[in-house]
Design a protein around this motif. Structure first.
Motif, mmCIF file in Angstrom:
data_model
loop_
_atom_site.group_PDB
_atom_site.id
_atom_site.type_symbol
_atom_site.label_atom_id
_atom_site.label_comp_id
_atom_site.label_asym_id
_atom_site.label_seq_id
_atom_site.Cartn_x
_atom_site.Cartn_y
_atom_site.Cartn_z
ATOM 1 N N UNK A 100 0.899 -1.093 -0.035
ATOM 2 C CA UNK A 100 -0.017 -0.037 0.027
ATOM 3 C C UNK A 100 1.034 1.086 -0.020
ATOM 4 N N UNK A 101 0.378 2.264 -0.708
ATOM 5 C CA UNK A 101 1.319 3.569 -0.713
ATOM 6 C C UNK A 101 0.556 4.403 0.300
ATOM 7 N N UNK A 111 -3.584 9.750 3.048
ATOM 8 C CA UNK A 111 -4.180 9.162 1.916
ATOM 9 C C UNK A 111 -3.399 7.775 1.633
ATOM 10 N N UNK A 112 -4.511 6.462 1.646
ATOM 11 C CA UNK A 112 -3.605 5.136 1.303
ATOM 12 C C UNK A 112 -4.327 4.708 -0.010
ATOM 13 N N UNK A 113 -3.292 4.356 -0.822
ATOM 14 C CA UNK A 113 -3.632 3.720 -2.100
ATOM 15 C C UNK A 113 -3.369 2.361 -1.848
ATOM 16 N N UNK A 160 8.034 -0.535 -7.986
ATOM 17 C CA UNK A 160 7.323 0.279 -9.164
ATOM 18 C C UNK A 160 5.938 0.663 -8.493
ATOM 19 N N UNK A 161 5.382 1.748 -9.145
ATOM 20 C CA UNK A 161 4.108 2.398 -8.425
ATOM 21 C C UNK A 161 3.367 2.488 -9.511
ATOM 22 N N UNK A 162 1.998 2.097 -9.414
ATOM 23 C CA UNK A 162 1.063 2.595 -10.325
ATOM 24 C C UNK A 162 0.798 3.989 -10.272
ATOM 25 N N UNK A 163 0.815 4.713 -11.293
ATOM 26 C CA UNK A 163 0.804 5.925 -11.402
ATOM 27 C C UNK A 163 -0.798 6.497 -11.290
ATOM 28 N N UNK A 164 -1.869 5.781 -11.621
ATOM 29 C CA UNK A 164 -3.345 6.136 -11.435
ATOM 30 C C UNK A 164 -3.739 6.669 -10.194
ATOM 31 N N UNK A 165 -3.322 5.608 -9.057
ATOM 32 C CA UNK A 165 -3.808 6.231 -7.792
ATOM 33 C C UNK A 165 -3.289 7.249 -7.055
#
Length: 165
Positions: A90-91, A96-98, A120-125
């Motif tokens: 989770x980021x 905020x938690x994504x 690596x991180x998903x950009x969308x959230x």
């Protein structure tokens, strides 16, 4: 399914259709900043990217470069035929938690050892992910984690009808 016709490239652009399969890992001289909840959760010049045919680059950053508490273990795993078994984070940033918005390879497959200790991180959230000051566009689709910048030309895997590319 037939391979699509690559989009024309402008000067200084790369075509994702020139990227290899299996993918290639390369260190690059770029500056990456990711913000969530109005806070920078990572700001680093230590950048590695993975290039694979039809995909925009996936950027891998040192886990140690993330701010304290920005990454929290998340449930689940997945498997890449090239890189091996992935785990998720989770980021967190600015309250905020994504969920499951980042992934890493605890023990990458041979040839991908440079990904050890990187995420690596998903950009969308995220609020924004930037490469050299340019805000990226997330790769289409819910599964893929590539980042589209003005430096790459598609078409990109993840759009409807692209499953078989």
């Amino acid at each position: 399914m037939r391979r699509p016709t690559p989009d024309p490239t402008a000067p200084g652009q790369e075509s994702v259709w020139d990227y290899p399969r299996p993918p290639r890992v390369e260190r690059i001289a770029s500056h990456v900043v990711i913000r969530l909840g109005g806070e920078a959760v990572v700001d680093t010049d230590d950048v590695v990217r993975v290039l694979e045919t039809s995909h925009p680059p996936v950027y891998y950053l040192p886990i140690a470069a993330f701010t304290e508490g920005a990454l929290a273990d998340a449930a689940g795993s997945s498997f890449c035929e090239f890189k091996g078994s992935a785990r998720y984070f989770d980021v967190r940033g600015g309250g905020v938690t994504a969920p499951r918005a980042a992934w890493y390879y605890p023990s990458p497959s041979p040839g991908f050892e440079e990904l050890t200790g990187r995420v690596a991180v998903y950009a969308r959230p995220m609020d924004v992910c930037e490469v050299d000051g340019e805000a990226v566009t997330p790769q289409p689709g819910e599964f893929y984690g590539g980042w589209i910048t003005s430096a790459v030309a598609g078409p990109f895997k993840g759009t409807p009808g692209s499953f078989g590319w």
